[in-house]
Design a protein around this motif. Sequence first.
Motif, PDB file in Angstrom:
ATOM      1  N   LEU A  20      -7.471 -37.211  29.850  1.00 43.40           N
ATOM      2  CA  LEU A  20      -6.276 -37.146  29.364  1.00 43.40           C
ATOM      3  C   LEU A  20      -6.170 -37.235  27.894  1.00 43.40           C
ATOM      4  O   LEU A  20      -6.200 -38.521  27.357  1.00 43.40           O
ATOM      5  CB  LEU A  20      -5.126 -37.945  30.016  1.00 43.40           C
ATOM      6  N   LEU A  21      -6.269 -36.205  26.777  1.00 38.24           N
ATOM      7  CA  LEU A  21      -6.106 -36.452  25.577  1.00 38.24           C
ATOM      8  C   LEU A  21      -4.892 -36.459  24.741  1.00 38.24           C
ATOM      9  O   LEU A  21      -4.054 -35.757  25.194  1.00 38.24           O
ATOM     10  CB  LEU A  21      -7.011 -35.281  24.804  1.00 38.24           C
ATOM     11  N   VAL A  22      -4.615 -37.567  24.399  1.00 42.06           N
ATOM     12  CA  VAL A  22      -3.175 -37.814  23.959  1.00 42.06           C
ATOM     13  C   VAL A  22      -3.141 -37.648  22.373  1.00 42.06           C
ATOM     14  O   VAL A  22      -3.876 -38.456  21.593  1.00 42.06           O
ATOM     15  CB  VAL A  22      -2.846 -39.418  24.310  1.00 42.06           C
ATOM     16  N   ALA A  23      -2.253 -36.896  21.817  1.00 42.69           N
ATOM     17  CA  ALA A  23      -2.021 -36.779  20.668  1.00 42.69           C
ATOM     18  C   ALA A  23      -0.904 -37.516  19.801  1.00 42.69           C
ATOM     19  O   ALA A  23       0.111 -37.468  20.764  1.00 42.69           O
ATOM     20  CB  ALA A  23      -1.933 -35.294  20.287  1.00 42.69           C
ATOM     21  N   ILE A  24      -0.894 -38.209  19.157  1.00 45.06           N
ATOM     22  CA  ILE A  24       0.064 -39.151  18.384  1.00 45.06           C
ATOM     23  C   ILE A  24       0.877 -37.999  17.529  1.00 45.06           C
ATOM     24  O   ILE A  24       0.291 -37.805  16.392  1.00 45.06           O
ATOM     25  CB  ILE A  24      -0.295 -40.278  17.751  1.00 45.06           C
ATOM     26  N   THR A  65     -15.982 -38.584  27.000  1.00 44.97           N
ATOM     27  CA  THR A  65     -16.358 -38.243  25.735  1.00 44.97           C
ATOM     28  C   THR A  65     -17.678 -39.060  25.579  1.00 44.97           C
ATOM     29  O   THR A  65     -17.896 -40.088  25.543  1.00 44.97           O
ATOM     30  CB  THR A  65     -15.113 -39.083  24.789  1.00 44.97           C
ATOM     31  N   THR A  66     -18.539 -38.299  24.865  1.00 46.98           N
ATOM     32  CA  THR A  66     -19.942 -38.681  24.607  1.00 46.98           C
ATOM     33  C   THR A  66     -19.935 -39.335  23.006  1.00 46.98           C
ATOM     34  O   THR A  66     -18.842 -39.026  22.168  1.00 46.98           O
ATOM     35  CB  THR A  66     -21.133 -37.502  24.569  1.00 46.98           C
ATOM     36  N   GLN A 114     -10.373 -43.616  20.207  1.00 47.74           N
ATOM     37  CA  GLN A 114      -9.475 -43.647  21.376  1.00 47.74           C
ATOM     38  C   GLN A 114      -9.383 -44.833  22.212  1.00 47.74           C
ATOM     39  O   GLN A 114     -10.322 -45.910  21.912  1.00 47.74           O
ATOM     40  CB  GLN A 114     -10.176 -42.401  22.477  1.00 47.74           C
ATOM     41  N   LEU A 115      -8.457 -45.139  23.208  1.00 49.42           N
ATOM     42  CA  LEU A 115      -8.331 -46.093  24.019  1.00 49.42           C
ATOM     43  C   LEU A 115      -8.489 -45.332  25.438  1.00 49.42           C
ATOM     44  O   LEU A 115      -8.485 -44.142  25.607  1.00 49.42           O
ATOM     45  CB  LEU A 115      -6.799 -46.693  24.161  1.00 49.42           C
ATOM     46  N   GLY A 116      -9.197 -46.132  26.231  1.00 51.09           N
ATOM     47  CA  GLY A 116      -9.457 -45.456  27.638  1.00 51.09           C
ATOM     48  C   GLY A 116      -8.766 -46.505  28.856  1.00 51.09           C
ATOM     49  O   GLY A 116      -8.813 -47.634  28.585  1.00 51.09           O
TER      50      GLY A 116
END
Length: 373
Positions: free
Chosen positions: A16-20, A251-252, A276-278
């Motif tokens: 889930l990629l979250v864009a601010i 994500t690598t 990122q946060l996971g």
Amino acid sequence: MARLGCSGSAPRVTVLLVAIVALQVATAAAQPSLVEFGIPTAGSGPRGITAGPDGNLWFTEADVNRIGRITASGIVTEFPLPSALSVPEEIVAGVDGALWFTEAFGNRIGRITLDGSLTEFPIPTSASFPLGITAGADGNLWFTEAFGNRIGRITPGGSVSEFGLLTPASYPSSIAAGPDGSLWFTEADADRIGRVTLSGVVSEYNIPTAFSYPTDIIAGADGNLWFTESDIDQIGCITPAGSITEFPLPTTLSTPAGITLGSDGNLWFTELDADQLGRITPNGTITEFALLADQSAPQDIVAGPDGALWFTEYAGNRIGRIGPIATPTATSTLTATATSTQTVSPTSSPTPTVPPTDTATATTTETPSPTVT
């Protein structure tokens, strides 16, 4: 057949990629879902962070030898350490109501009260390079000595004991109290997870994947210990019996660093090189949240008393806050799109490198003369 997660259920990974899309400033009256607070001193290098008994967050400023305190509304206060080039690393609340922290270059354990009074205790072994620190079930503080290859224990009164490890040059890094009453720690250069009882009995467990560089560790709500594997982009989980499961991140080259238990019962972690946060659930479902700011280098993370996650941004020189963590996409400041879903097969469990009856002898016990400020 799907492999089981650490909690005994089939793991899944959700990316889930979250864009601010609307980062509000720290002075805004209402807390947004994600906000960043600047630290007054430039280039402070914030590292460790913890929740204090006063309802504030306390953090270390490794590059300027200070301890910082931030309120829920973003007011930052800084306390200079008495010793130059001490490099404060990790910090934790003690049972005495004070905050305790490691000084990697200073070779000391520091203590700061809620009003800013500082005391420093020298470690008997020279150049031990203390890094991680946690509160034990015995009321003492336990810490790692990365160069000394030992686990240290300090009483609230300042008496220090040290326990040698079984594997040479293992570089013990982070340490956490486990549900079994023991202390669990990462051995970054040995690809192992260690365990030491309150009486000094040490066991070590091999991580299945080589060159994993286990970094941070925390106890989960499921009764297991969860840790980051920085060099191979994985999250690991070890049961109190020593069974290890690993979960690859979507994500690598993300470099997972800090990890903590959220108020939602999930594990939350930082991805240092991916900004990122996971989040990983006990059954292995992984979600990643991509921050807008590049090169912020989120490092340590902790659950705050407000139910949000607070984290340090080492390169960005900021303290970040994201929440409420139960619904991180349900505000106007976050736009999220699920990009993929896949099933991950975790690796197999190892056997311990030593039987749990092996005991490390306390190499030094003494009460040093503290430096009080």
